[in-house]
Design an enzyme around this catalytic site. Structure first.
Site, PDB file in Angstrom:
ATOM      1  N   GLU A  15       0.847  -1.200   0.000  1.00 18.70           N
ATOM      2  CA  GLU A  15       0.000   0.000   0.000  1.00 18.70           C
ATOM      3  C   GLU A  15       0.882   1.250   0.000  1.00 18.70           C
ATOM      4  O   GLU A  15       2.079   1.199   0.280  1.00 18.70           O
ATOM      5  CB  GLU A  15      -0.879   0.039   1.263  1.00 18.70           C
ATOM      6  CG  GLU A  15      -2.233  -0.640   1.124  1.00 18.70           C
ATOM      7  CD  GLU A  15      -3.265   0.249   0.440  1.00 18.70           C
ATOM      8  OE1 GLU A  15      -2.875   1.303  -0.116  1.00 18.70           O
ATOM      9  OE2 GLU A  15      -4.447  -0.114   0.453  1.00 18.70           O
ATOM     10  N   ASN A 142      -9.758   5.919   2.471  1.00 19.04           N
ATOM     11  CA  ASN A 142      -8.735   5.620   1.466  1.00 19.04           C
ATOM     12  C   ASN A 142      -8.458   6.829   0.585  1.00 19.04           C
ATOM     13  O   ASN A 142      -9.270   7.747   0.455  1.00 19.04           O
ATOM     14  CB  ASN A 142      -9.226   4.463   0.572  1.00 19.04           C
ATOM     15  CG  ASN A 142      -8.448   3.191   0.795  1.00 19.04           C
ATOM     16  OD1 ASN A 142      -7.234   3.221   0.992  1.00 19.04           O
ATOM     17  ND2 ASN A 142      -9.138   2.065   0.773  1.00 19.04           N
ATOM     18  N   ASP A 191      -9.646   2.482  -4.354  1.00 17.77           N
ATOM     19  CA  ASP A 191      -8.713   2.348  -3.230  1.00 17.77           C
ATOM     20  C   ASP A 191      -7.841   3.602  -3.177  1.00 17.77           C
ATOM     21  O   ASP A 191      -8.366   4.703  -3.112  1.00 17.77           O
ATOM     22  CB  ASP A 191      -7.903   1.057  -3.403  1.00 17.77           C
ATOM     23  CG  ASP A 191      -7.324   0.525  -2.094  1.00 17.77           C
ATOM     24  OD1 ASP A 191      -6.804   1.335  -1.303  1.00 17.77           O
ATOM     25  OD2 ASP A 191      -7.373  -0.686  -1.863  1.00 17.77           O
TER      26      ASP A 191
END
Length: 281
Positions: A15, A142, A191
């Site tokens: 991430e 997000n 995302d």
């Protein structure tokens, strides 16, 4: 266009990629191992920073600000890390994703491990160490990034299936949350995201094997295909900030599924990003 595989599958849940000249290149997190990864040529190094590493940004004074499981930490220019006071003691909650505003304040949103609706919030860490709750009743916070002129911020609460946009000012912060783009369910879930120098929004699609580029008026402009299903985040890097780095995850994938999941991907997209906004504390 199609992204190329830049590394082996080096992470379980990669991430938050960030390119900083201060760091000499790219860093990202392997979230559930609590590690920060760094790319040096073709070599990936790994540093453990906590039980969970959610997001990070460079500090203007050197080092980084890091979102850990239950709050924030500051890394100095020598690599020493100091954890700040935890924001909660509920073991069912964790930090997830964040970014810095034009005034050097760092934001990170939380979520429940079981993804309970409304359990998350968005927090802001000011340079003096003050923490403010900015948004509440979120589910999976997000993808927070600002427009080139700093007047708008783009944000995802992933289960809503949309990219939202807010107004921004130093005095009033983030206000006026409203839809920017609706993502079709068959395309995946929004995302992480980034914004390029032309003000276009690039969004990673979890479950969608792609990154999409949307124009400032919300029109779909380009799609980058990615060789893994769960695409988690993207950022611009490279000498001219024209390379789009893309992280992926093995989360919810079986042992025989997605052999490239957890790899870092990269695409030459023909447009430049913007230098990362740094934390002023």
């Amino acid at each position: 266009m199609r992204a190329s595989q830049r590394t082996d599958p080096v992470a379980f849940h990669a991430e938050g990629p960030v390119w900083s000249q201060q760091w000499g290149g790219l860093r990202w997190v392997d979230m559930f191992t609590g590690d920060i990864l760094s790319l040096h040529g073709d070599t990936v190094s790994r540093r453990h920073v906590g039980t969970l590493a959610a997001a990070l940004r460079p500090r203007s004074a050197g080092g980084a600000v890091i979102a850990l499981e239950h709050g924030f930490a500051l890394e100095d220019s020598t690599g020493n890390i100091i954890e700040l006071s935890a924001l909660w003691d509920d073991p069912g909650l964790r930090m997830n994703e964040g970014g810095c505003d034009p005034d050097g304040r760092f934001y990170c949103g939380s979520m429940a491990y079981d993804q309970a609706p409304g359990a998350g919030s968005l927090y802001r860490l000011d340079p003096d160490g003050t923490v403010t709750t900015v948004l509440e009743n979120l589910t999976i916070s997000n993808g927070l990034e600002w427009s080139p002129d700093g007047s708008l911020a783009y944000f995802n609460d992933t289960p809503t299936g949309r990219i939202a946009v807010l107004d921004y000012s130093r005095e009033f912060g983030l206000t006026g949350l409203r839809p920017f783009v609706e993502i079709p369910a068959e395309a995946g879930y929004p995302d992480g995201l980034t914004v390029d120098s032309q003000g276009c929004v690039w969004v990673a699609l979890y479950g969608g094997s792609a990154v999409r580029r949307y124009m400032p008026d919300g029109r779909l402009d380009a799609i980058v295909e990615v060789g893994a299903t769960n695409v988690t985040a993207c950022t611009f890097g490279g000498p001219e900030l024209k390379q789009l780095f893309i992280t992926t995850s093995r989360e919810n994938r079986g042992p025989d599924q997605d052999p490239l999941a957890g790899s870092l991907f990269m695409a030459e997209v023909g447009v430049a990003g913007r230098p990362v906004r740094e934390f002023a504390g």
